[in-house]
Design a protein around this motif. Structure first.
Motif, PDB file in Angstrom:
ATOM      1  N   PRO A   1       0.824  -1.312   0.051  1.00  0.00           N
ATOM      2  CA  PRO A   1      -0.031   0.045   0.211  1.00  0.00           C
ATOM      3  C   PRO A   1       0.764   1.336   0.016  1.00  0.00           C
ATOM      4  O   PRO A   1       2.105   1.137   0.459  1.00  0.00           O
ATOM      5  N   GLU A   2       0.325   2.144  -0.383  1.00  0.00           N
ATOM      6  CA  GLU A   2       1.172   3.565  -0.573  1.00  0.00           C
ATOM      7  C   GLU A   2       1.654   3.934   0.885  1.00  0.00           C
ATOM      8  O   GLU A   2       3.153   4.521   0.710  1.00  0.00           O
ATOM      9  N   GLU A   3       1.104   3.829   1.899  1.00  0.00           N
ATOM     10  CA  GLU A   3       1.442   4.217   3.093  1.00  0.00           C
ATOM     11  C   GLU A   3       2.554   3.369   3.631  1.00  0.00           C
ATOM     12  O   GLU A   3       3.605   3.791   4.183  1.00  0.00           O
ATOM     13  N   ALA A   4       2.622   1.979   3.221  1.00  0.00           N
ATOM     14  CA  ALA A   4       3.685   1.116   3.636  1.00  0.00           C
ATOM     15  C   ALA A   4       4.847   1.608   2.921  1.00  0.00           C
ATOM     16  O   ALA A   4       6.142   1.255   3.313  1.00  0.00           O
ATOM     17  N   SER A   5       4.807   2.000   1.376  1.00  0.00           N
ATOM     18  CA  SER A   5       5.898   2.193   0.487  1.00  0.00           C
ATOM     19  C   SER A   5       6.450   3.363   1.083  1.00  0.00           C
ATOM     20  O   SER A   5       7.937   3.479   1.210  1.00  0.00           O
ATOM     21  N   GLU A   6       5.940   4.509   1.607  1.00  0.00           N
ATOM     22  CA  GLU A   6       6.407   5.728   2.093  1.00  0.00           C
ATOM     23  C   GLU A   6       7.066   5.266   3.412  1.00  0.00           C
ATOM     24  O   GLU A   6       7.995   6.048   3.647  1.00  0.00           O
ATOM     25  N   ALA A   7       6.510   4.498   4.039  1.00  0.00           N
ATOM     26  CA  ALA A   7       7.140   4.215   5.212  1.00  0.00           C
ATOM     27  C   ALA A   7       8.614   3.579   5.160  1.00  0.00           C
ATOM     28  O   ALA A   7       9.329   3.801   5.961  1.00  0.00           O
ATOM     29  N   LEU A   8       8.473   2.874   4.384  1.00  0.00           N
ATOM     30  CA  LEU A   8      10.084   2.098   3.708  1.00  0.00           C
ATOM     31  C   LEU A   8      10.826   3.120   3.695  1.00  0.00           C
ATOM     32  O   LEU A   8      12.099   2.947   3.895  1.00  0.00           O
ATOM     33  N   ILE A   9      10.329   3.827   2.670  1.00  0.00           N
ATOM     34  CA  ILE A   9      11.704   4.814   1.872  1.00  0.00           C
ATOM     35  C   ILE A   9      11.884   5.760   3.063  1.00  0.00           C
ATOM     36  O   ILE A   9      13.308   6.190   3.376  1.00  0.00           O
ATOM     37  N   PHE A  10      11.004   6.259   4.031  1.00  0.00           N
ATOM     38  CA  PHE A  10      11.389   7.180   5.108  1.00  0.00           C
ATOM     39  C   PHE A  10      12.282   6.541   6.126  1.00  0.00           C
ATOM     40  O   PHE A  10      13.077   7.078   6.953  1.00  0.00           O
ATOM     41  N   ALA A  11      11.952   5.283   6.388  1.00  0.00           N
ATOM     42  CA  ALA A  11      13.120   4.374   7.296  1.00  0.00           C
ATOM     43  C   ALA A  11      14.342   4.143   6.521  1.00  0.00           C
ATOM     44  O   ALA A  11      15.084   4.388   7.656  1.00  0.00           O
ATOM     45  N   MET A  12      14.343   4.258   5.407  1.00  0.00           N
ATOM     46  CA  MET A  12      15.844   4.247   4.694  1.00  0.00           C
ATOM     47  C   MET A  12      16.320   5.484   4.920  1.00  0.00           C
ATOM     48  O   MET A  12      17.603   5.631   5.286  1.00  0.00           O
ATOM     49  N   ALA A  13      15.689   6.455   4.787  1.00  0.00           N
ATOM     50  CA  ALA A  13      16.353   7.976   4.929  1.00  0.00           C
ATOM     51  C   ALA A  13      16.756   7.976   6.443  1.00  0.00           C
ATOM     52  O   ALA A  13      17.832   8.714   6.696  1.00  0.00           O
ATOM     53  N   ASP A  14      15.990   7.562   7.474  1.00  0.00           N
ATOM     54  CA  ASP A  14      16.219   7.813   8.729  1.00  0.00           C
ATOM     55  C   ASP A  14      17.437   6.847   9.137  1.00  0.00           C
ATOM     56  O   ASP A  14      18.388   7.393   9.951  1.00  0.00           O
ATOM     57  N   GLU A  15      17.592   5.604   8.651  1.00  0.00           N
ATOM     58  CA  GLU A  15      18.683   4.994   8.597  1.00  0.00           C
ATOM     59  C   GLU A  15      19.964   5.386   8.124  1.00  0.00           C
ATOM     60  O   GLU A  15      21.028   5.593   8.931  1.00  0.00           O
ATOM     61  N   LEU A  16      19.777   6.066   6.967  1.00  0.00           N
ATOM     62  CA  LEU A  16      20.885   6.788   6.451  1.00  0.00           C
ATOM     63  C   LEU A  16      21.360   8.063   7.253  1.00  0.00           C
ATOM     64  O   LEU A  16      22.754   8.232   7.426  1.00  0.00           O
ATOM     65  N   GLU A  17      20.639   8.674   7.620  1.00  0.00           N
ATOM     66  CA  GLU A  17      20.767   9.717   8.558  1.00  0.00           C
ATOM     67  C   GLU A  17      21.457   9.419   9.837  1.00  0.00           C
ATOM     68  O   GLU A  17      22.451  10.082  10.286  1.00  0.00           O
ATOM     69  N   ASN A  18      21.045   8.287  10.543  1.00  0.00           N
ATOM     70  CA  ASN A  18      21.376   7.911  11.466  1.00  0.00           C
ATOM     71  C   ASN A  18      23.205   7.384  11.419  1.00  0.00           C
ATOM     72  O   ASN A  18      23.814   7.791  12.148  1.00  0.00           O
ATOM     73  N   HIS A  19      23.286   6.722  10.153  1.00  0.00           N
ATOM     74  CA  HIS A  19      24.709   6.322   9.933  1.00  0.00           C
ATOM     75  C   HIS A  19      25.328   7.529   9.771  1.00  0.00           C
ATOM     76  O   HIS A  19      26.590   7.630  10.223  1.00  0.00           O
ATOM     77  N   LEU A  20      24.950   8.678   8.899  1.00  0.00           N
ATOM     78  CA  LEU A  20      26.047   9.793   8.781  1.00  0.00           C
ATOM     79  C   LEU A  20      26.295  10.505   9.965  1.00  0.00           C
ATOM     80  O   LEU A  20      27.345  10.908  10.327  1.00  0.00           O
ATOM     81  N   ARG A  21      25.086  10.643  10.943  1.00  0.00           N
ATOM     82  CA  ARG A  21      25.590  11.261  12.241  1.00  0.00           C
ATOM     83  C   ARG A  21      26.608  10.426  13.186  1.00  0.00           C
ATOM     84  O   ARG A  21      27.493  10.821  13.808  1.00  0.00           O
ATOM     85  N   MET A  22      26.706   9.055  12.981  1.00  0.00           N
ATOM     86  CA  MET A  22      27.280   8.207  13.872  1.00  0.00           C
ATOM     87  C   MET A  22      28.794   8.557  13.303  1.00  0.00           C
ATOM     88  O   MET A  22      29.729   8.385  14.137  1.00  0.00           O
ATOM     89  N   LYS A  23      28.879   8.284  11.741  1.00  0.00           N
ATOM     90  CA  LYS A  23      30.165   8.414  11.103  1.00  0.00           C
ATOM     91  C   LYS A  23      30.669   9.882  11.400  1.00  0.00           C
ATOM     92  O   LYS A  23      32.044   9.988  11.959  1.00  0.00           O
ATOM     93  N   ARG A  24      30.104  11.076  11.615  1.00  0.00           N
ATOM     94  CA  ARG A  24      30.507  12.305  11.725  1.00  0.00           C
ATOM     95  C   ARG A  24      30.883  12.501  13.337  1.00  0.00           C
ATOM     96  O   ARG A  24      31.928  12.734  13.890  1.00  0.00           O
ATOM     97  N   ASP A  25      30.053  11.763  14.079  1.00  0.00           N
ATOM     98  CA  ASP A  25      30.661  11.748  15.597  1.00  0.00           C
ATOM     99  C   ASP A  25      31.862  10.927  15.930  1.00  0.00           C
ATOM    100  O   ASP A  25      32.599  11.264  16.682  1.00  0.00           O
ATOM    101  N   GLN A  26      32.179   9.970  15.288  1.00  0.00           N
ATOM    102  CA  GLN A  26      33.274   9.143  15.341  1.00  0.00           C
ATOM    103  C   GLN A  26      34.531   9.871  14.891  1.00  0.00           C
ATOM    104  O   GLN A  26      35.628   9.871  15.287  1.00  0.00           O
ATOM    105  N   GLN A  27      34.220  10.805  13.842  1.00  0.00           N
ATOM    106  CA  GLN A  27      35.321  11.450  13.182  1.00  0.00           C
ATOM    107  C   GLN A  27      35.545  13.015  13.845  1.00  0.00           C
ATOM    108  O   GLN A  27      36.514  13.459  13.965  1.00  0.00           O
TER     109      GLN A  27
END
Length: 110
Positions: free
Chosen positions: A50-76
């Protein structure tokens, strides 16, 4: 009267209090299309959603990438555009590999 400290919020500078603008980062690093391609591949792998589930999946990916970038920045401690590009490419490559190997079942991203 107390002085008011103002500053310019640059979405590409990942300071400790600056909100990350993932779209701008993806555009600036040239990784937006790769992220969108990964999202499309994830949606195909999930099958009809369903459209809502598709959007949720993409937003979850974006959240995961954002968290990844923050973690890498924090490490460096800092993050340049080049750093963001490298970290984003690595994250996308890892997710693409996981998708190819089928290790992202049911939308679980890790």
């Amino acid at each position: 009267m107390d002085e008011v400290i103002t500053g310019c919020v640059n979405s590409l500078f990942m300071g400790p209090t600056v909100k990350l603008d993932l779209t701008t980062i993806l555009q600036t690093t040239g990784e937006l299309q790769h992220f969108l391609n990964l999202g499309a591949a994830r949606l195909r792998a999930e099958g009809p959603l369903p459209e809502e589930a598709s959007e949720a999946l993409i937003f979850a990916m974006a959240d995961e990438l954002e968290n990844h970038l923050r973690m890498k920045r924090d490490q460096q401690g800092t993050a340049s555009i080049s750093d963001l590009r490298v970290w984003t490419q690595a994250w996308i490559d890892e997710r693409q590999e996981e998708l190819t190997q089928g290790s992202l079942p049911g939308g679980d991203q890790g």
